[in-house]
Motif scaffolding. Structure first.
Motif, PDB file in Angstrom:
ATOM      1  N   UNK A 159       1.019  -1.211  -0.069  1.00 35.04           N
ATOM      2  CA  UNK A 159      -0.032   0.204   0.079  1.00 35.04           C
ATOM      3  C   UNK A 159       0.869   1.257  -0.121  1.00 35.04           C
ATOM      4  N   UNK A 160       0.603   2.431  -0.824  1.00 37.38           N
ATOM      5  CA  UNK A 160       1.147   3.519  -0.714  1.00 37.38           C
ATOM      6  C   UNK A 160       0.059   4.665  -0.942  1.00 37.38           C
ATOM      7  N   UNK A 161       0.314   5.822  -0.309  1.00 36.04           N
ATOM      8  CA  UNK A 161      -0.204   7.051  -0.799  1.00 36.04           C
ATOM      9  C   UNK A 161       0.666   8.142  -0.679  1.00 36.04           C
ATOM     10  N   UNK A 162       0.713   9.042  -1.523  1.00 36.47           N
ATOM     11  CA  UNK A 162       1.794  10.189  -1.663  1.00 36.47           C
ATOM     12  C   UNK A 162       1.284  11.255  -2.588  1.00 36.47           C
ATOM     13  N   UNK A 163       2.055  12.307  -2.323  1.00 42.65           N
ATOM     14  CA  UNK A 163       2.037  13.538  -3.290  1.00 42.65           C
ATOM     15  C   UNK A 163       3.514  13.873  -3.600  1.00 42.65           C
ATOM     16  N   UNK A 164       3.427  14.566  -4.675  1.00 43.46           N
ATOM     17  CA  UNK A 164       4.987  14.829  -4.939  1.00 43.46           C
ATOM     18  C   UNK A 164       4.885  16.351  -5.829  1.00 43.46           C
TER      19      UNK A 164
END
Length: 302
Positions: A159-164
């Motif tokens: 699972x992964x949740x990110x902004x960039x």
């Protein structure tokens, strides 16, 4: 409502409806005791650029509802991540790395520089590179914030949740986000089989052999092989059948031996020396890979 907001809402609504439909279909099957295939990735990836690919203020979303694919892999030490998002004629990669001696974890990684192009180079600061443009990026400044990250076994990411956000020296700023679940690669299906030591011989000289098989995913399994008996002359034949296999059960396969040499009407005889070589095979429903195992046995015909 702005066009970009409407588009994003439509994507998420379609994804939610697809997930709900899948869940609704799965309920009666699970209730009936039928094993389900491995969970497949769900995700949403978005990029926005002030001049993305030469188009001002462009934003693009990727998701399974568009038949897009995703792969997320971590390094063995969990310091780096490689994300690949693909659709026909289009692909994006995202490389993220924590500073030397650290592992990626929820938090903000500011003042990131471009991922080193030389393999094995480790920096004392965060690095990143989100790339799908046509063209290069010699240097960049940027950062990323990981809201949630769950590693699986080995190099898998569950699972992964990110902004960039990143700003290449020869491009306008690029920004976006990624959410994904069940991105750990599914385990390949495993098959096992046996050939039983006892076979049946009919009055007309026709033989039937049998055995068992098991699987780790619900699949249709092809059973095949050959049988050979040395009488005063050699009699050979083939076996062929199919079994609908589900995990957790041992299935019996049974197949007649179809004689093909020296003549199709040559009978088998009672003997302890029927050499049977069998195999079972299937195509993995998750990886689309061909899987096959074999077994052999001296079979007694009675």
């Amino acid at each position: 409502m702005p066009a970009r907001t409407a588009t994003r809402t439509a994507v998420r609504t379609a994804a939610a409806l697809a997930t709900a439909a899948t869940a609704a279909l799965a309920v009666p099957l699970a209730a009936a005791g039928t094993a389900q295939a491995a969970a497949m990735p769900t995700f949403e990836f978005m990029w926005a650029g002030d001049s993305g690919d030469g188009q001002t203020d462009r934003q693009v979303w990727y998701a399974p509802v568009y038949d897009d694919k995703i792969d997320v892999t971590a390094s063995a030490d969990h310091r780096t991540l490689r994300v690949t998002v693909t659709r026909p004629g289009d692909s994006w990669t995202m490389d993220l790395a924590a500073p030397a001696g650290q592992t990626l974890a929820p938090g903000t990684y500011a003042d990131a520089v471009k991922t080193p192009e030389m393999p094995g180079v480790v920096l004392d600061r965060p690095s990143m590179f989100v790339n799908g443009y046509k063209g290069g990026c010699s240097a960049l400044t940027g950062g990323f914030t990981i809201k949630e990250l769950e590693f699986g076994a080995g190099t898998a990411v569950k699972k992964i949740d990110l902004s960039y956000a990143q700003d290449c020296d020869d491009r306008d700023e690029l920004r976006g986000y990624l959410t994904a679940t069940d991105v750990a690669p599914p385990k390949p299906v495993a098959l096992a089989m046996t050939v039983n030591a006892g076979g049946k011989l009919a009055k007309d000289g026709k033989a039937t052999v049998n055995g068992t098989l098991t699987c780790t995913k619900p699949v249709k399994v092809d059973v095949g092989g050959s049988a050979r008996q040395e009488q005063p002359k050699v009699v050979q034949g083939f076996i062929r059948t199919q079994v609908n296999c589900v995990p957790g059960k041992t299935f019996t396969w049974t197949s007649p031996v179809t004689v093909h040499t020296p003549e199709t009407d040559t009978p088998f005889i009672k003997s302890e020396r029927l050499a049977v070589f069998g195999w079972v095979s299937t195509t993995d429903p998750d990886t689309n890979q061909y899987v096959s195992v074999s077994a052999d046995k001296w079979v007694k015909l009675r």
